[in-house]
Design an enzyme around this catalytic site. Structure first.
Site, PDB file in Angstrom:
ATOM      1  N   SER A 198      55.938  44.126  36.173  1.00  0.00           N
ATOM      2  CA  SER A 198      56.899  44.080  37.263  1.00  0.00           C
ATOM      3  C   SER A 198      57.860  42.888  37.166  1.00  0.00           C
ATOM      4  CB  SER A 198      56.160  44.004  38.610  1.00  0.00           C
ATOM      5  OG  SER A 198      55.328  42.852  38.678  1.00  0.00           O
ATOM      6  N   GLY A 243      49.336  40.110  36.479  1.00  0.00           N
ATOM      7  CA  GLY A 243      48.048  40.544  37.005  1.00  0.00           C
ATOM      8  C   GLY A 243      47.540  41.798  36.324  1.00  0.00           C
ATOM      9  N   GLY A 244      48.420  42.457  35.565  1.00  0.00           N
ATOM     10  CA  GLY A 244      48.033  43.651  34.823  1.00  0.00           C
ATOM     11  C   GLY A 244      48.988  43.866  33.670  1.00  0.00           C
ATOM     12  N   GLY A 245      49.465  42.751  33.110  1.00  0.00           N
ATOM     13  CA  GLY A 245      50.444  42.821  32.028  1.00  0.00           C
ATOM     14  C   GLY A 245      51.868  42.618  32.495  1.00  0.00           C
ATOM     15  N   SER A 246      52.061  42.164  33.732  1.00  0.00           N
ATOM     16  CA  SER A 246      53.396  42.104  34.324  1.00  0.00           C
ATOM     17  C   SER A 246      54.319  41.073  33.708  1.00  0.00           C
ATOM     18  CB  SER A 246      53.289  41.847  35.836  1.00  0.00           C
ATOM     19  OG  SER A 246      52.757  42.969  36.489  1.00  0.00           O
ATOM     20  N   LYS A 291      60.682  34.568  39.163  1.00  0.00           N
ATOM     21  CA  LYS A 291      60.368  35.883  39.715  1.00  0.00           C
ATOM     22  C   LYS A 291      60.261  35.796  41.230  1.00  0.00           C
ATOM     23  CE  LYS A 291      57.095  39.740  39.242  1.00  0.00           C
ATOM     24  NZ  LYS A 291      55.793  40.178  38.694  1.00  0.00           N
TER      25      LYS A 291
END
Length: 634
Positions: free
Chosen positions: A321, A342-345, A209
């Site tokens: 993301s 960090g939030g389901g990325s 990534k």
């Protein structure tokens, strides 16, 4: 403060997590029309203008319950600024015979070798039902001489070009270097010719990534989904309710990774820790995958590099993301990629693309070399075609560095005892795991998702006799908001000075909205959010004293809807730093993948992987071939 009413939380010890708890599940109904063009620019101006922002920002905070639940709320509990776990949970995966313990000092290649003992034997052919080629398929092909890493690299480059020439283009990559890829492949081929591969990962293509440092590429993306967080904050029942979805090309001139200014303030000087470990194992790093511009969304739509398309439906979104990493694995081009969660990325795009996404316990892997925006909630993660590849990647990249300064020192990592044991032994190992489910939360998803995940649990109960324990997770909506406040505050603390000095005049509209709102959070909001982290840690640890894992869907819907349903079930894994994995368990009526999430207690990666492998085995007969699929191995 005279006359002001304050919301007061019941002391955490008095709140039950049992099935019959008085805590109620808060259903969140979000209506979010779209602002674009001139209306969006006007909204940005209002947020950045001192006069209009002075009444607009308080209204946003109040209407989204930030003021009620955090700014003016009363707590009995202290703040927890970083995930910390009771000592008892450091022993869970070390007192039972089903786990293999690996010392901290074990080199990456040796850890991968140890992980291989947890896996069944592999055969280099497809089954009647579709399956992806695995890391061990590549290694076996290299060893028997049917193909070389160099040949695979050549096929890979041809396939990437074919993917770009499709209509629509698949847009997997932001950056890749043909010469560097072929150089790595030739070095790997030479090692195989000498009979000296570094590990099972030697010669295996792995993508990265864009927000992870990997030479020779610049790191240009930002960490986490600011965009989606802004969207949730601004989902209010009045005229300024909105979602900022806009191609902001007209805001930008020269850009790097979707930004015009990030490369000016941060240079890539070395590989990230995880990249160094993969190189020690011989993996071929094939370039930087596409992602949502500056990591600001759940869709991975990038106005400069295009949207990475979902291989199960090129007209569908891949999620964000880490959408490029998920999509390229789902296309069969590579068996594994790295992301950041960090939030389901990681788990969200894995779920939408029908592959496996895993994040370990906070502190189990090093974030050194990952853009430092969210110090306490962001974690390195892997996206792989199978659970066994998730285990191999986990074994390769795990380990903290002395300079990481984590608070909860991890116990030695463990891997499951061989999944190739006699059936009666596997049944006992898997069947004794107790599974917690909060049905109101679990069922707050689309009908196809709910049914698919329930079906997976029913298969598990029938095959292994697992006990399902009904529980309650109090204050889920408050946890979501606390995660948002934490993410925004850490983001602004990390990048705010550079943004104000360099980026504000060059950034896109969604970035400007995000930073404007993050500046509105007070120190009281941030501390209250960390007090909510303390409460949630208490609730989840209480559940893990009665159950081995917690299960939910990965997302509340399949691709492509861009709603809060996409992030509904993933926040706890980040806010509390818990190990979690997503894996495909079925498809909706349109053939789009449905994912199941398994969350474990701290340091229980082996337990999570063991149960995930069992679920994968039960659901593999229904595995469907994606619409876009490449085969570079045969």
């Amino acid at each position: 403060m005279g006359g002001t009413s304050h919301f007061e939380y019941t002391p955490v010890e008095e709140v039950s997590t049992s099935e019959n708890s008085e805590a109620k599940y808060r259903y969140v109904i979000v209506k979010a029309p779209v602002l674009a063009g001139i209306p969006l620019r006007c909204f940005v101006w209002m947020l950045e203008n001192g006069i209009t922002s002075s009444f607009l920002k308080p209204r946003l905070l109040r209407d989204n319950l930030i003021t009620r639940f955090f700014s003016t709320a009363k707590y009995k509990e202290p703040p927890m600024y970083i995930a910390q776990y009771p000592e008892e949970f450091a022993k869970l995966d070390h007192v039972e015979s089903r786990f293999i313990q690996v010392p901290h000092s074990t080199p990456p290649a040796e850890r991968v070798k140890a992980a291989l003992t947890s896996l069944p034997s592999v055969k280099l052919h497809r089954q009647d039902s579709f399956r992806y080629w695995t890391i061990r398929d590549y290694a076996d092909a290299y060893r028997n001489g049917s193909v070389t890493p160099t040949k695979v690299a050549q096929r890979f480059l041809i396939a990437v070009k074919e993917s770009d020439e499709r209509n629509p283009s698949m847009n997997f990559f932001i950056n890749y270097d043909e010469k560097d890829i072929l150089r790595q492949a030739e070095e790997s081929t030479a090692r195989y010719q000498k009979g000296e591969p570094l590990s099972v990962l030697d010669g295996v293509p792995v993508a990265v990534k864009d927000e992870i440092d990997c030479l020779p590429y610049p790191t240009t993306g930002l960490n986490q989904s600011l965009f989606s967080m802004v969207r949730m904050l601004c989902s209010v029942p009045w005229c300024l309710t909105f979602v900022v979805i806009l191609s902001v090309s007209d805001f930008l001139g020269d850009f790097a990774g979707g930004s015009k200014w990030l490369h000016q303030v941060r240079k890539t000087k070395d590989d990230a820790a995880c990249i160094k470990r993969l190189r020690e194992c011989g993996a071929i790093l094939v370039g930087k995958t596409n992602m949502h511009e500056l990591g600001m969304g759940t869709t991975s739509i990038n106005p400069h590099y295009g949207a990475p398309r979902n291989p199960y439906g090129p007209d569908r979104m891949s999620g964000g993301s880490s959408g490029g990493s998920a999509a390229i694995v789902a296309s069969g081009l590579i068996p594994a990629a790295l992301g950041v969660d960090g939030g389901g990325s990681v788990r969200m795009p894995a779920g939408l693309c029908g592959i496996v996404g895993m994040k370990a316990t906070f502190g189990r892997t090093s974030n050194s070399g990952v853009i430092p925006l969210n110090w306490t909630i962001g974690m390195l993660g892997s996206l792989t075609a199978t659970v066994e590849d998730a285990l191999i990647m986990y074994a390769a990249v795990l380990g903290h560095l002395p300079g990481d300064r984590i608070v909860s020192i991890p116990p030695p990592p463990t891997f499951p005892v061989s999944l190739d044991l006699p059936k009666v032994e596997v049944s006992k190992l898997v069947g004794e795991l107790k599974i917690a489910r909060y049905s109101e939360w679990f069922n707050d998803s689309d009908e196809s998702v709910k049914d698919g995940c329930h079906r997976a649990l029913e298969l598990l109960e029938q095959a292994y006799g697992n006990k399902i324990i009904e529980v309650t997770v109090p204050e889920i909506e408050e946890m979501r908001l606390a995660h948002f406040i934490t993410m925004g505050s850490e983001c602004y603390a990390s990048m705010g000075a550079d943004y104000e000095n360099v980026g504000i005049g060059l950034a896109g509209a969604d970035v400007r909205v995000g930073f404007a709102i993050y500046k509105a959070f007070s120190n009281m909001d941030f501390v209250a959010a960390q007090r909510m982290r303390y409460r949630q840690m208490h609730f989840f640890m209480d559940i893990f004293r009665r159950a081995d894992v917690i299960v939910t869907p990965v997302t509340g819907c399949t691709a492509p809807p861009v709603t809060t349903k996409l992030m509904r079930f993933q926040i706890a894994g980040n806010f509390l730093g818990l190990p979690a994995i997503s894996l495909p368990v079925g498809y909706d009526q349109y053939g789009m993948p449905i994912g199941l999430q398994i969350m474990g207690p701290p340091w229980a990666e082996a337990t999570v992987l063991q149960l995930a492998a069992a679920v994968e085995g039960l659901c593999s007969p229904m595995k469907k071939r994606p619409e876009v699929l490449f085969d570079i191995l045969t």
